[in-house]
Design an enzyme around this catalytic site. Sequence first.
Site, PDB file in Angstrom:
ATOM      1  N   GLY A 136      37.916  36.519  26.872  1.00  0.00           N
ATOM      2  CA  GLY A 136      38.204  35.927  28.201  1.00  0.00           C
ATOM      3  C   GLY A 136      36.988  36.223  29.013  1.00  0.00           C
ATOM      4  O   GLY A 136      36.335  37.269  28.737  1.00  0.00           O
ATOM      5  N   GLN A 185      32.164  37.664  36.429  1.00  0.00           N
ATOM      6  CA  GLN A 185      31.214  38.145  35.442  1.00  0.00           C
ATOM      7  C   GLN A 185      29.979  37.779  35.215  1.00  0.00           C
ATOM      8  O   GLN A 185      29.126  38.307  34.511  1.00  0.00           O
ATOM      9  CB  GLN A 185      32.144  38.423  34.253  1.00  0.00           C
ATOM     10  N   CYS A 194      36.400  44.837  28.107  1.00  0.00           N
ATOM     11  CA  CYS A 194      35.776  44.288  29.055  1.00  0.00           C
ATOM     12  C   CYS A 194      34.311  43.988  28.598  1.00  0.00           C
ATOM     13  O   CYS A 194      33.603  44.719  28.545  1.00  0.00           O
ATOM     14  CB  CYS A 194      35.905  44.851  30.361  1.00  0.00           C
ATOM     15  N   LEU A 195      33.965  42.661  28.829  1.00  0.00           N
ATOM     16  CA  LEU A 195      32.587  42.475  28.556  1.00  0.00           C
ATOM     17  C   LEU A 195      31.504  42.903  29.492  1.00  0.00           C
ATOM     18  O   LEU A 195      30.250  42.991  28.938  1.00  0.00           O
ATOM     19  CB  LEU A 195      32.257  40.784  28.440  1.00  0.00           C
ATOM     20  N   HIS A 252      44.168  40.087  33.056  1.00  0.00           N
ATOM     21  CA  HIS A 252      42.902  40.871  33.238  1.00  0.00           C
ATOM     22  C   HIS A 252      41.670  40.117  33.941  1.00  0.00           C
ATOM     23  O   HIS A 252      41.275  40.579  34.804  1.00  0.00           O
ATOM     24  CB  HIS A 252      42.203  41.351  31.743  1.00  0.00           C
ATOM     25  N   GLU A 253      41.705  38.785  33.584  1.00  0.00           N
ATOM     26  CA  GLU A 253      40.654  37.909  34.091  1.00  0.00           C
ATOM     27  C   GLU A 253      41.234  37.636  35.602  1.00  0.00           C
ATOM     28  O   GLU A 253      40.118  37.666  36.471  1.00  0.00           O
ATOM     29  CB  GLU A 253      40.771  36.526  33.270  1.00  0.00           C
ATOM     30  N   HIS A 299      39.924  40.113  37.731  1.00  0.00           N
ATOM     31  CA  HIS A 299      38.429  40.174  38.025  1.00  0.00           C
ATOM     32  C   HIS A 299      37.980  39.243  39.109  1.00  0.00           C
ATOM     33  O   HIS A 299      37.244  39.464  39.990  1.00  0.00           O
ATOM     34  CB  HIS A 299      37.701  39.323  36.831  1.00  0.00           C
TER      35      HIS A 299
HETATM   36 ZN   LIG Z   1      36.835  42.134  31.815  1.00  0.00          ZN
END
Ligand SMILES: [Zn+2]
Length: 179
Positions: free
Chosen positions: A45, A50, A93-94, A135-136, A139
């Site tokens: 995701g 991000q 998380c990236l 989660h996204e 963000h």
């Molecule tokens: Zn994340």
Amino acid sequence: MIREIRLWPDPVLRRRALPVEAVDAPVRALVNDMFETMYAAPGVGLAAPQIGALQRVLVLDTRPRQPEVQPVAMINPRIVATEGGLSVYREGCLSIPGEAEEVERPAITTVEFLDVDGQLQRLRCQGLLATAAQHEIDHLDGRLYVDYLPMLQRLSMRRRAKRRKQERAGPEQGTSIAL
Ligand SMILES: [Zn+2]
């Protein structure tokens, strides 16, 4: 095009993303870049902030764990219902590489969004897809999964994240992005 993934504590990750007003070619190009960046990372995701784009856009592809689920891009997503109690998932998380912690979220969540053709869609998400969608969407509101953890734990993670970022910024890292 693969874009640079912003790393916590980059302040852009704390800003609230703005709604997309028209699903046009630039938005579709952003979606393509986001899929490419997510797959290269790799991740399941990615939200637009991000990569530094403050627009309410996210992409998901949970097929590594859910082969039956199609990849999806969500524009202006909105949670319209949750059901099924809570489930715990160990999230990464990236934007916070090298860390993962258990987070509790509603197990099933229905999301309304625009697709890349500007059509209103509604998707009932379960399992990893439900976790990843929430989660996204977090963000897009400047929220990170670490916000659900005890403060002391969050602070020590933040220290480690800053140290990693500094190491990454060093000259020995070369010019590649999205490591
Ligand atoms: Zn994340």
